[in-house]
Design a protein around this motif. Structure first.
Motif, short mmCIF file in Angstrom:
data_model
loop_
_atom_site.label_atom_id
_atom_site.label_comp_id
_atom_site.label_asym_id
_atom_site.label_seq_id
_atom_site.Cartn_x
_atom_site.Cartn_y
_atom_site.Cartn_z
N ASP A 279 0.83 -1.21 0.00
CA ASP A 279 0.00 0.00 0.00
C ASP A 279 0.87 1.26 0.00
N ARG A 282 2.53 1.64 -3.39
CA ARG A 282 1.51 2.04 -4.36
C ARG A 282 1.20 3.52 -4.23
N ASP A 283 1.05 4.00 -2.98
CA ASP A 283 0.72 5.40 -2.76
C ASP A 283 1.88 6.34 -3.08
N LEU A 322 -1.65 -1.01 -9.55
CA LEU A 322 -2.55 -0.17 -8.77
C LEU A 322 -2.00 1.24 -8.63
N GLY A 323 -0.69 1.35 -8.47
CA GLY A 323 -0.08 2.67 -8.35
C GLY A 323 -0.18 3.46 -9.65
N SER A 324 0.02 2.79 -10.76
CA SER A 324 -0.10 3.47 -12.06
C SER A 324 -1.52 3.94 -12.31
N ARG A 326 -3.65 4.74 -10.08
CA ARG A 326 -3.89 5.89 -9.21
C ARG A 326 -3.27 7.15 -9.78
N ALA A 329 -5.35 8.42 -12.60
CA ALA A 329 -6.58 9.03 -12.12
C ALA A 329 -6.33 10.44 -11.59
N GLU A 330 -5.17 10.65 -11.01
CA GLU A 330 -4.85 11.95 -10.43
C GLU A 330 -4.37 12.95 -11.47
#
Length: 331
Positions: A279, A282-283, A322-324, A326, A329-330
């Motif tokens: 997590d 990823r963040d 998942l990080g990509s 995110r 999306a940002e």
């Protein structure tokens, strides 16, 4: 109606609405497993005359460890504002030698302490602090936290090392907030060793808890500078928490070092710590992607067999996917 009859009526004593018989019956019902809850309501309705019965029940230790009747007494006493009895009980509490009896006594102590703590009356703070310092029963620590006083910090820090009171101590620190950060930082950077010269398990758990609390309170650059060495700690969880603080509070260079260290720690971690690392990576993929890619290409392989190697690669692929997503999306 005859005059004689009137004289007979006048001669009879007026029945006491709360006589000894009724109070004895109340005490019996309070001890009953089937009638106890209703008896509490009746005791509250009776009011002050019921307080001696409730007090007597509160101080009535049970070798079998049965605590519910005494806990009912605590509830009724606090509703009736009979706090002197609760204060006396808490101040004079001593643990029973028999573990079964002690369990019940601790439950009652906890109920009484919580009842006093919810009043937020400063008169009760020294009593709670004195008991918590000797006997860190979870509910007593919880009650101490209600007051949000910095004087409680030494007691709360000691409670972090205790498996039974740790959760209550953590909540108390959350209520204290940032004023507790220096003390938490001091504990996190200090190792307590046992007779063999190794760090004791209680010290490790205490430091882990302190670090997690500092993450919740919001780590600062100053905090990171004091705790930066923890990223190399021999305890994997402490090292992970040190890296998380670095990513939250350090600059880009130190943040890159922390991301690199997290990738290196991932093969050693087991659930749920490995999920925590995933997590965090990823963040922070904007910083960590370089090290994730290098690990996927074989730069690091801390696994000892094919199963662990496959698990490590799956974790890295999840982080990247998942990080990509995110980051997209940002953007």
């Amino acid at each position: 109606m005859s005059a004689g009859h009137n004289r007979d009526v006048a001669a009879r004593p007026i029945a006491d609405p709360v006589g000894e018989v009724k109070l004895d019956e109340l005490a019996r019902r309070l001890r009953s497993l089937t009638e106890g809850d209703i008896a509490v309501i009746d005791a509250i309705a009776i009011g002050a005359p019921a307080i001696p019965v409730l007090r007597g029940l509160l101080f009535e230790r049970d070798p079998a460890g049965i605590f519910e009747p005494r806990r009912r007494a605590v509830h009724a006493l606090i509703v009736l504002k009979a706090t002197d009895a609760l204060k006396e009980f808490v101040a004079g509490w001593k643990p029973a030698a028999d573990p079964v009896e002690r369990f019940g006594d601790e439950v009652v102590l906890g109920a009484a302490a919580r009842a006093l703590g919810t009043t937020l009356n400063d008169e009760f703070y020294p009593v709670l602090a004195a008991v918590a310092g000797k006997y860190p029963v979870s509910e007593v620590i919880e009650a101490l936290g209600y007051f949000r006083r910095s004087e409680s910090i030494p007691i709360l820090l000691a409670a972090l090392a205790d498996d039974f009171s740790r959760t209550a101590a953590e909540q108390a620190f959350r209520l204290l907030g940032q004023p507790a950060a220096p003390a938490l930082m001091e504990v996190a950077s200090r190792c307590g060793t046992n007779f063999s010269g190794r760090e004791s398990q209680s010290s490790i758990r205490q430091r882990r808890s302190a670090l997690r609390l500092m993450l919740e309170l919001g780590p600062t650059r100053e905090l990171w500078e004091r705790l930066s060495d923890l990223v190399q700690d021999s305890d994997t969880e402490i090292a992970v928490l040190g890296c998380r603080i670095g990513l939250a509070a350090a600059g880009d260079t130190a943040g890159r070092d922390c991301a690199c260290r997290l990738v290196a720690l991932l093969p050693r971690a087991r659930w749920p710590l490995n999920q925590e690392i995933e997590d965090c990576l990823r963040d922070n993929l904007a910083i960590a992607s370089e090290f994730v890619d290098r690990a996927l290409s074989g730069w690091i392989d801390g696994s000892t067999n094919e199963i662990e190697r496959a698990r490590f690669k799956r974790s890295l692929r999840r982080v990247k996917a998942l990080g990509s997503a995110r980051l997209d999306a940002e953007s």
